[in-house]
Design an enzyme around this catalytic site. Structure first.
Site, PDB file in Angstrom:
ATOM      1  N   CYS A 377       0.814  -1.217   0.000  1.00  0.00           N
ATOM      2  CA  CYS A 377       0.000   0.000   0.000  1.00  0.00           C
ATOM      3  C   CYS A 377       0.847   1.266   0.000  1.00  0.00           C
ATOM      4  CB  CYS A 377      -0.953  -0.007   1.189  1.00  0.00           C
ATOM      5  SG  CYS A 377      -0.148  -0.138   2.793  1.00  0.00           S
ATOM      6  N   HIS A 517      -2.516   0.940   7.078  1.00  0.00           N
ATOM      7  CA  HIS A 517      -2.816   1.072   5.653  1.00  0.00           C
ATOM      8  C   HIS A 517      -2.581   2.505   5.198  1.00  0.00           C
ATOM      9  CE1 HIS A 517      -4.542  -0.236   1.901  1.00  0.00           C
ATOM     10  NE2 HIS A 517      -5.449   0.714   1.932  1.00  0.00           N
TER      11      HIS A 517
END
Length: 639
Positions: A377, A517
């Site tokens: 990510c 994330h």
């Protein structure tokens, strides 16, 4: 007379061969490996050997070890259950513990065969049980053999239904006796069975296999699922599994940081519903952009041999979005944004869009783009913030790994000084061996796609991109239940301190960090402002204003500074970032938006056309005229 007897015997032998070679109508598929090409001399020998026993031909047959069916001598496999012929032509049940042989019967009905084999499988998976235990069932938990009428195990109290067979979808046939086609069907059922994938994912966390966890999540498995008492007993590892534990608990317990990041990103997710980024609408243009980005990576020689990108590109959302109907705009943002990340960054202690002046007056509202959760990510988010596409080819990740390897001396010097300073705040002094081991772990993670990345990697990527990186992130990572898992120290300013300032851009890229994330934070590009800040600003300069302080007015942490630089952290920031102070007194960075690259403009045009066509269907038969589609231009592809 002898010739007639010999001919009659030959017919009987031939009919026996045909019966052995013919597949049973009650058994699925399969064939018997019997050759029907018998020479005349062999036929004569078989006929002669069969003459003395014409009245008792059953003595020449061999009994199957599994289903006890009597097969003809030339059959190499059992006609009924396809088991291989034993090496010794003896009934194996007569050789075990002096027990009498099972009654020899000819079974013709398919149901009888299934019942016989099921009883044999339950009593002994290998089909080699004595007569005294042929009808017993084996407990799936403690393996104790129970009497047939027992509903629960006499030893541990487990139910008679084996969990491993019914809950996990395993075949009724023993693995050793399964045909290839049946084995393929069994593997397919296992692959589609969420319960089986769930137990494999639990084992995968313990053993460090991220692939098992990804398979379970790909099958729409619930990442919040907890282990039951029966599942703990089935896994049979009391030291590893506890009742009520989830995959997140296991990942924390066994320190699987990459798996933990994947789980947390899946739990936070991008919200329900379909996600449609511009790269999904125009995949060919997205591929061309990735190819162009990879071609822009260079290798700097000299004392600091770091990889770098030889251009500066910034992605922003087109202002034409506001021309769409309100319902279509809502659909577009629902499919484009990570609503969960947006909510986390804007509520409680707001990290973005907390300044009314910056958000509305200066038109610099930030939007969190939906990002993949495959473990990459961070490079994906930076690639989105710069080019608008995911880093599917791992170009940024490869440049990161090569930079940490080739410029190890320079990066390690900054990193270990920072780590020692952080440890000193906690009254701790790490040894050199500890730092070396941690450095080796971080550099190895950079070269492994899907592995979790850390602050060092953000710092190194700021050098690859040759521009500052701003991270607005949470201070604490919580589980899906709201339980604190640990501190997150990603928030702050990352500067390319190892380059010369003249070699870098002063326009930063912006990321958000929530629950392990990263998400790209971008704005709309309709900004053209007159002078608003205290410092000089060119007329009609198109830029976005990003706060360099939190909502309390405190400067964001500046990572990897030396002790001398920490004395004047704001001065260091102003040296590397195009900073200004708004009329409201907020220290901000100016992100300049230059002309949009052609490929990126075409990508956004095709993406907008998707929603324009949808808006036409909603409006009626006479929609407004669309803008020209630039994606058909053959000269836009970059090799």
């Amino acid at each position: 007379m002898s010739e007639e007897i010999q001919q009659d015997a030959s017919k009987k032998v031939a009919s026996g061969i045909e019966e052995a070679a013919a597949p049973d109508a009650d058994c699925e598929g399969g064939h018997v490996d019997v050759s029907t090409n018998v020479s005349q001399s062999q036929l004569t020998q078989m006929t002669a050997s069969s003459l003395p026993a014409t009245e008792n031909s059953n003595n020449a047959k061999w009994s199957c070890e599994v289903c006890t069916y009597e097969n003809y001598p030339l059959s190499r496999k059992c006609t009924m259950c396809r088991s291989a012929k034993p090496l010794l032509n003896e009934d194996i049940f007569k050789l075990q513990d002096g027990a009498s042989a099972l009654p020899v019967q000819e079974v013709c009905a398919g149901a009888d065969v299934a019942d016989r084999m099921k009883s044999l499988r339950i009593s002994s998976p290998q089909g080699q049980a004595s007569a005294s235990s042929a009808n017993k069932w084996s407990c799936s938990v403690c393996t104790y053999e129970n009497w047939p009428k027992a509903l629960k195990c006499a030893m541990c109290g487990a139910s008679a239904a084996p969990l491993a067979d019914h809950a996990l979808g395993i075949n009724e046939i023993c693995p050793g006796q399964t045909q290839p086609s049946e084995e393929a069907r069994r593997c397919k059922r296992r692959a589609n069975n969420v319960d089986w994938l769930w137990l494999q994912a639990c084992l995968g966390v313990v053993e460090g296999s991220a692939h098992s966890v990804e398979q379970y999540l790909a099958a729409d498995g619930d990442p919040a699922r907890a282990l039951s008492a029966r599942e703990v007993a089935l896994l049979d590892r009391a030291s590893a599994f506890d009742c009520g534990h989830t995959l997140v608990h296991l990942a924390i317990r066994f320190q699987r940081q990459d798996i933990l990041s994947t789980l947390l990103s899946r739990i936070s997710g991008g919200g329900p519903g379909l996600k449609r980024s511009p790269s999904y609408v125009a995949p060919d243009l997205a591929t061309a952009i990735r190819r162009h980005m990879a071609s822009c990576i260079r290798h700097k020689k000299g004392n600091f041999p770091c990889r770098y990108i030889n251009e500066f590109c910034t992605f922003s959302l087109p202002a034409e979005i506001e021309e769409l109907p309100a319902a279509i705009q809502e659909q577009l943002f629902s499919e484009l944004l990570d609503r969960d990340a947006q909510h986390t960054l804007e509520t409680d202690l707001p990290l973005i869009n907390w300044s009314h002046e910056i958000t509305l007056t200066l038109g610099s509202r930030l939007y969190a783009l939906w990002n993949r959760s495959a473990g990459d990510c961070l490079p994906d988010a930076l690639s989105q913030a710069a080019y608008g596409v995911f880093d599917r080819n791992n170009a940024l990740r490869a440049a990161l790994a090569a930079s940490l390897h080739d410029a190890q001396r320079s990066f390690y010097e900054r990193w270990q000084a920072w780590e020692r300073w952080q440890a000193a705040l906690l009254q701790y002094a790490p040894e050199e061996t500890q730092l070396r081991a941690e450095w080796a772990r971080l550099t190895a993670a950079a070269a492994r796609p899907g592995a979790a990345l850390h602050q060092l990697h953000v710092f190194a990527l700021a050098h690859v991109l040759r521009r500052p990186i701003l991270v607005y992130g949470v201070d604490r990572v919580d589980s899906f239940r709201g339980e604190p898992l640990g501190f997150a120290r990603f928030q702050g300013i990352y500067l390319p301190l190892l380059w010369e300032p003249s070699f870098c851009s002063k326009s930063p890229l912006c990321l958000g960090y929530t629950r392990g994330h990263f998400s790209a934070l971008v704005s709309l590009d309709y900004h053209r402002h007159t002078y608003i800040c205290r410092e000089q600003q060119e007329e009609n300069e198109e830029c976005i204003f990003l706060p360099l302080s939190d909502s309390d007015g405190k400067l964001l942490p500046v990572h990897f500074l030396t002790c001398e630089e920490m004395v004047d952290a704001e001065g260091v920031v102003r040296r590397w970032v195009s900073a200004c102070v708004t009329r409201g007194g907020v220290l901000t960075a100016r992100l300049q938006l230059g002309p949009r690259p052609l490929l990126q403009a075409q990508l956004l045009e095709e993406w907008l056309n998707h929603y324009r066509r949808h808006a036409q269907q909603v409006r009626g038969p006479h929609p407004p005229r669309l803008r020209a589609d630039l994606s058909s231009d053959p000269d836009t592809d970059i090799d």
